[in-house]
Scaffold this active site. Structure first.
Site, PDB file in Angstrom:
ATOM      1  N   LYS A   1     -18.664  -9.716   3.755  1.00 49.63           N
ATOM      2  CA  LYS A   1     -17.577 -10.556   4.276  1.00 49.63           C
ATOM      3  C   LYS A   1     -17.329 -11.766   3.388  1.00 49.63           C
ATOM      4  O   LYS A   1     -16.211 -12.157   3.119  1.00 49.63           O
ATOM      5  CB  LYS A   1     -17.941 -11.011   5.687  1.00 49.63           C
ATOM      6  CG  LYS A   1     -16.891 -11.885   6.340  1.00 49.63           C
ATOM      7  CD  LYS A   1     -17.343 -12.352   7.721  1.00 49.63           C
ATOM      8  CE  LYS A   1     -16.277 -13.194   8.401  1.00 49.63           C
ATOM      9  NZ  LYS A   1     -16.759 -13.828   9.621  1.00 49.63           N
ATOM     10  N   GLN A   2     -18.428 -12.402   2.977  1.00 48.96           N
ATOM     11  CA  GLN A   2     -18.281 -13.645   2.201  1.00 48.96           C
ATOM     12  C   GLN A   2     -19.515 -13.823   1.325  1.00 48.96           C
ATOM     13  O   GLN A   2     -20.541 -13.199   1.564  1.00 48.96           O
ATOM     14  CB  GLN A   2     -18.119 -14.826   3.137  1.00 48.96           C
ATOM     15  CG  GLN A   2     -19.332 -15.129   3.995  1.00 48.96           C
ATOM     16  CD  GLN A   2     -18.992 -15.949   5.222  1.00 48.96           C
ATOM     17  OE1 GLN A   2     -18.772 -15.405   6.288  1.00 48.96           O
ATOM     18  NE2 GLN A   2     -18.966 -17.261   5.080  1.00 48.96           N
TER      19      GLN A   2
ATOM     20  N   GLU B   1     -21.559 -12.191   7.521  1.00 47.47           N
ATOM     21  CA  GLU B   1     -21.685 -11.798   8.931  1.00 47.47           C
ATOM     22  C   GLU B   1     -21.380 -10.315   9.155  1.00 47.47           C
ATOM     23  O   GLU B   1     -21.387  -9.860  10.295  1.00 47.47           O
ATOM     24  CB  GLU B   1     -20.769 -12.678   9.788  1.00 47.47           C
ATOM     25  CG  GLU B   1     -21.236 -14.121   9.837  1.00 47.47           C
ATOM     26  CD  GLU B   1     -20.287 -15.039  10.600  1.00 47.47           C
ATOM     27  OE1 GLU B   1     -19.117 -14.661  10.798  1.00 47.47           O
ATOM     28  OE2 GLU B   1     -20.721 -16.137  10.992  1.00 47.47           O
TER      29      GLU B   1
ATOM     30  N   TRP C   1     -21.439 -24.884  10.031  1.00 43.80           N
ATOM     31  CA  TRP C   1     -22.085 -25.204   8.749  1.00 43.80           C
ATOM     32  C   TRP C   1     -21.048 -25.473   7.661  1.00 43.80           C
ATOM     33  O   TRP C   1     -21.361 -26.021   6.610  1.00 43.80           O
ATOM     34  CB  TRP C   1     -23.039 -24.080   8.307  1.00 43.80           C
ATOM     35  CG  TRP C   1     -22.373 -22.840   7.764  1.00 43.80           C
ATOM     36  CD1 TRP C   1     -21.433 -22.084   8.396  1.00 43.80           C
ATOM     37  CD2 TRP C   1     -22.576 -22.214   6.484  1.00 43.80           C
ATOM     38  NE1 TRP C   1     -21.053 -21.020   7.608  1.00 43.80           N
ATOM     39  CE2 TRP C   1     -21.735 -21.063   6.426  1.00 43.80           C
ATOM     40  CE3 TRP C   1     -23.380 -22.493   5.388  1.00 43.80           C
ATOM     41  CZ2 TRP C   1     -21.690 -20.217   5.310  1.00 43.80           C
ATOM     42  CZ3 TRP C   1     -23.330 -21.638   4.289  1.00 43.80           C
ATOM     43  CH2 TRP C   1     -22.493 -20.525   4.252  1.00 43.80           C
ATOM     44  N   ASP C   2     -19.798 -25.117   7.932  1.00 43.62           N
ATOM     45  CA  ASP C   2     -18.707 -25.356   6.989  1.00 43.62           C
ATOM     46  C   ASP C   2     -18.706 -26.804   6.498  1.00 43.62           C
ATOM     47  O   ASP C   2     -18.420 -27.084   5.332  1.00 43.62           O
ATOM     48  CB  ASP C   2     -17.342 -25.123   7.664  1.00 43.62           C
ATOM     49  CG  ASP C   2     -17.200 -23.754   8.307  1.00 43.62           C
ATOM     50  OD1 ASP C   2     -18.226 -23.199   8.720  1.00 43.62           O
ATOM     51  OD2 ASP C   2     -16.068 -23.271   8.417  1.00 43.62           O
TER      52      ASP C   2
HETATM   53  C1  BGC Z   1     -17.486 -17.420   8.747  1.00 43.23           C
HETATM   54  C2  BGC Z   1     -18.525 -18.496   8.959  1.00 43.23           C
HETATM   55  C3  BGC Z   1     -17.825 -19.788   9.286  1.00 43.23           C
HETATM   56  C4  BGC Z   1     -16.862 -19.620  10.451  1.00 43.23           C
HETATM   57  C5  BGC Z   1     -16.035 -20.857  10.708  1.00 43.23           C
HETATM   58  C6  BGC Z   1     -16.598 -17.330   9.973  1.00 43.23           C
HETATM   59  O1  BGC Z   1     -15.600 -16.370   9.763  1.00 43.23           O
HETATM   60  O2  BGC Z   1     -18.100 -16.180   8.536  1.00 43.23           O
HETATM   61  O3  BGC Z   1     -19.300 -18.650   7.789  1.00 43.23           O
HETATM   62  O4  BGC Z   1     -18.775 -20.753   9.605  1.00 43.23           O
HETATM   63  O5  BGC Z   1     -15.963 -18.578  10.171  1.00 43.23           O
HETATM   64  O6  BGC Z   1     -15.249 -21.168   9.600  1.00 43.23           O
END
Ligand code: BGC
Length: 773
Positions: A601-602, A488, A357-358
């Site tokens: 986490k984000q 996550e 999804w990035d």
């Molecule tokens: C992030 C995801 C991301 C993936 C790839 C993961 O660490 O939590 O949001 O899509 O990395 O960059």
């Protein structure tokens, strides 16, 4: 955090050779051209720590998964972009000694990534055990003009002796992926051909049956004069080479020009691969290294003209942002809708080179503003072409009636991630795909995209959400259970605010898109409704019911949205309470502890407030920011940019800058200790966003560009170019205010701090800073 690179505005410079840093540098100094990518491995032999990496876009392998306990719906494989034949190799031997920097004494080592002209240069003096010294200068690039080709100029000068050198330019296809699940090799040989001065190796991937022909031609000169030594031809399993002996005199430079090409069956009929490869190489040899490099430099000048950000007053920041832009442009060029942007691009194996999804959530804004609209359109079409697979994917999970769940991780449209909490639960990715359509049409004005492609994708996504929610008799509202949000560090939660929000937004947007298509092209609309077997009345009224009755967790007293049900039950501790030794949590804590903790986490709630900022007033944004930021560990590199943009919107310039710094030099300074795995390509787009959307406050609102800029204190100025609906603007922010130059022949009106300004064709204007009461 490392700090071993020299500051320079246009170059990445490494002085002195430290083998411990070599794998990091191999990532940082990577080259690519959208069709292929190459880590900064050495041309000559190297027996020290290295991660060989050469990648050909679109060529992947479905590696059998490794999971402890099989769950229905799991993907069978984890796709990975394959480590392909080594095309850069040139072995050097003299007096029985092999040139190997792990064995020789190395002095005056210099490695330079020239971002302006798009090439890598390395020079050093090596002393063999027997005291013989040579000076080497190696230059190479992946051509962005002849996109299937790369070229190397490798120069050797014996410093204190005269002797015969054995020089072996080769192609080695006996390659494995370090991340292979069962340590298998993925390539078989189809054919090889080695002639005097050229060699070709065609390999085929097991299972996927992609074929790649890697070829090379070479020439040798001594003191500028062409040499014609008779090569010995070497041809063995998955390996072809020419070996030549050259007598090099002390102080005289011998140069090997190696031209190489990687042609894949994705772009050529298999039976033509070899011939076409020969053709590509002939063109390169005819042009010669210098001309190819000249063309490379001119092509990069054009890219920089459109996408550069110039920062005055801070060399480290300038270098950081250019590095990000350079790597983004090396990864994706937008000419081929079958290709996408892996989180590590072509710089390592992590994340398998797959699409996440990035792309939609982070990369789209960069390409929209800095490249032709077609570049982003191709990213959208990539998903459109995978709609059928997304419907199949949803069917596997029990959804019906054309509901589409796009994969979290994919190469060809099939899900290939196999952690259940991500595959089954991180469904918010569907929302980002719809959001990218919205972003594209809003930015480019190309609403016809909805007619051509967009509506079909949106209907599939809307159908998914309408089946994924359920009615809670208790709440008398719709709820969404068992999801993983962007954060996550929480799994299987109920009512993730972000997911619920983006789900209903998708339904609303699909309804708008449907109205648009109906009005714009009633025939096409009729066709589509039939194709989609769309019961307009029934389905849309159900969607409206969901929109009106969705549950969003919030805490009225605190005035914040809750990341998920029960978030306030978490222990009241903050990131500032965490001992440094316990970070990053994902390396120091058990998963169980992470899941129960309040640490994020984000960006999660804040990701939603970023996407839908117009819905929330500043006070609400501030309350949520003040609540969630102190609990966010930013252990995804995608996170700080969102916080930076929101801090900028809240007028907190200092913090906006602080968050920006976390990703601006993430890889250059190896901030997270993981650069050796490859670069954080997708988060590089986030860094660009921090400057353009954060510091400059650029948005598109009501079909117009809007700016709310500020200048970070450390900088004298920053400037960039923006494409917008056929117009091109140069934006510069300095101590006086914002300067705009209209670079084209149409008048444009923009809004600055809420006031409209019209700039005539080819004219400039300045607006001072807003007065802060
Ligand atoms: C992030 C995801 C991301 C993936 C790839 C993961 O660490 O939590 O949001 O899509 O990395 O960059």
């Amino acid at each position: 955090m490392k700090n071993y690179l020299q500051a320079d505005e246009w170059k990445i410079v490494e002085k002195d050779f430290d083998p411990h840093l070599n794998k990091i540098s191999e990532s940082i100094f990577s080259l690519g051209n959208g069709r292929m990518g190459q880590r900064a491995n050495f041309e000559e032999a190297y027996s020290g720590e290295t991660m060989q990496g050469s990648y050909v876009a679109g060529v992947y392998y479905p590696d059998k998964t490794r999971v402890g306990w099989w769950k229905n719906g799991y993907p069978e494989y984890f796709a990975k972009v394959l480590n392909a034949a080594n095309w850069i190799g040139i072995d050097i031997q003299v007096d029985g000694e092999v040139l190997d920097l792990a064995e020789c004494k190395v002095t005056d080592f210099l490695r330079v990534l020239n971002m302006k002209d798009g090439y890598l240069e390395r020079s050093f003096t090596a002393e063999f055990e027997n005291g013989k010294q040579i000076r080497v200068n190696a230059k190479r690039f992946c051509s962005i003009v002849d996109q299937e080709a790369g070229a190397i100029r490798y120069a050797i000068t014996p410093l204190n002796f005269t002797d015969i050198f054995t020089i072996t330019p080769y192609i080695d296809g006996d390659i494995r992926n370090q991340d292979a699940n069962y340590d298998e090799k993925f390539w078989s040989e189809v054919s090889r051909e080695a002639n005097e001065g050229s060699a070709y190796l065609t390999l085929r991937t097991f299972k996927t049956q992609f074929e790649v022909c890697t070829g090379m031609m070479f020439a040798l000169t001594q003191n500028g004069k062409l040499l014609n030594p008779r090569p010995t031809i070497v041809s063995k399993d998955k390996y072809v080479a020419n070996q030549v002996e050259v007598e090099a005199e002390q102080g005289q430079e011998v140069v090997i020009y190696k031209y190489a090409a990687n042609l894949s069956s994705e772009n050529h009929p298999k039976e033509r691969l070899l011939d076409n490869c020969k053709q590509v190489l002939k063109t390169c040899v005819l042009k010669g290294f210098d001309k190819m490099l000249q063309e490379q430099s001119s092509a990069w000048a054009l890219k920089w003209q459109e996408s550069d950000i110039v920062i005055e007053g801070d060399v480290a920041a300038q270098q950081g942002i250019r590095f990000n832009i350079f790597q983004l442009n090396q990864t994706y060029t937008g000419e081929d809708s079958r290709l996408n942007i892996g989180p590590k691009g072509f710089t390592g194996e992590k994340y398998g080179g797959s699409t996440y999804w990035d792309t939609e959530a982070y990369c789209v804004p960069f390409y929209l503003a800095t490249a032709d609209a077609q570049v982003t359109k191709n990213l959208l079409i990539y998903r459109y072409n995978q709609l059928g697979k997304a419907i199949e994917n949803a069917e596997k999970l029990g959804f019906k009636n054309g509901a589409a769940l796009f994969p979290m991780v994919t190469m060809n449209g099939e899900e290939c991630h196999n952690e259940w909490e991500i595959t089954f639960e991180e469904i918010h990715r569907n929302g980002a795909i719809a959001y990218a359509i919205y972003n594209y049409t809003r930015y480019t004005g190309d609403a016809n995209y909805l007619v051509e492609y967009g509506l079909e994708v949106l209907v599939g996504i809307a159908r998914f959400w309408s089946q994924r929610v359920n009615w809670s008799a208790d709440k008398q509202q719709y709820v969404m259970l068992g999801v993983t949000g962007p954060n996550e560090y929480e799994n299987n939660v109920n009512n993730n605010w972000y997911t619920n929000t983006i789900a209903t937004w998708c339904l609303e947007y699909t309804l708008q898109a449907l109205d648009y298509v109906k009005a714009a092209n009633v025939d096409r609309c009729g066709e589509l409704l039939q194709k989609l077997n769309f019961n307009v009345q029934e389905e849309t009224s159900f969607w409206k019911h969901i929109i009106e009755n969705m549950f969003y967790p919030e805490d009225v007293e605190k005035g914040i949205f809750l990341q998920q049900d029960g978030f306030l039950d978490k222990e009241e501790i903050l990131v500032s309470d965490l001992p440094a030794a316990e970070r990053p949590l994902n390396q120091k804590w058990s998963w169980d502890r992470i899941l129960r903790s309040p640490f994020i986490k984000q960006a999660d709630v804040l990701q939603g407030m970023y996407f839908f900022e117009d819905r929330y007033d500043e006070a609400s944004l501030k309350r949520n920011f003040d609540y969630y930021e102190p609990r966010t560990v930013h252990e995804s590199s995608l996170s700080p940019c969102v916080h930076s943009i929101l801090a900028a919107r809240l007028g907190d310039e200092e913090r906006a800058y602080e968050f920006y710094l976390r990703t601006a030099r993430l890889d250059l300074d190896d901030y997270n200790n993981d650069t050796e795995d490859g670069l954080h390509i997708t988060s590089m787009a986030g860094t660009w966003m921090s400057v353009v959307e954060g510091f400059a406050g650029m948005r598109v609102k009501a079909d117009e560009l809007v700016f709310n800029p500020f200048l970070p204190q450390k900088w004298t100025s920053y400037s960039f170019n923006i494409h917008f609906r056929g117009i091109s603007l140069n934006v510069k922010v300095d101590k006086m205010g914002i300067h705009l130059i209209n670079r084209c022949c149409e008048e444009v009106t923009v809004s600055i701090y809420g006031s409209p300004y019209t700039i005539k064709a080819n004219e400039r204007m300045v607006a001072g800073y807003k007065l802060i009461a």
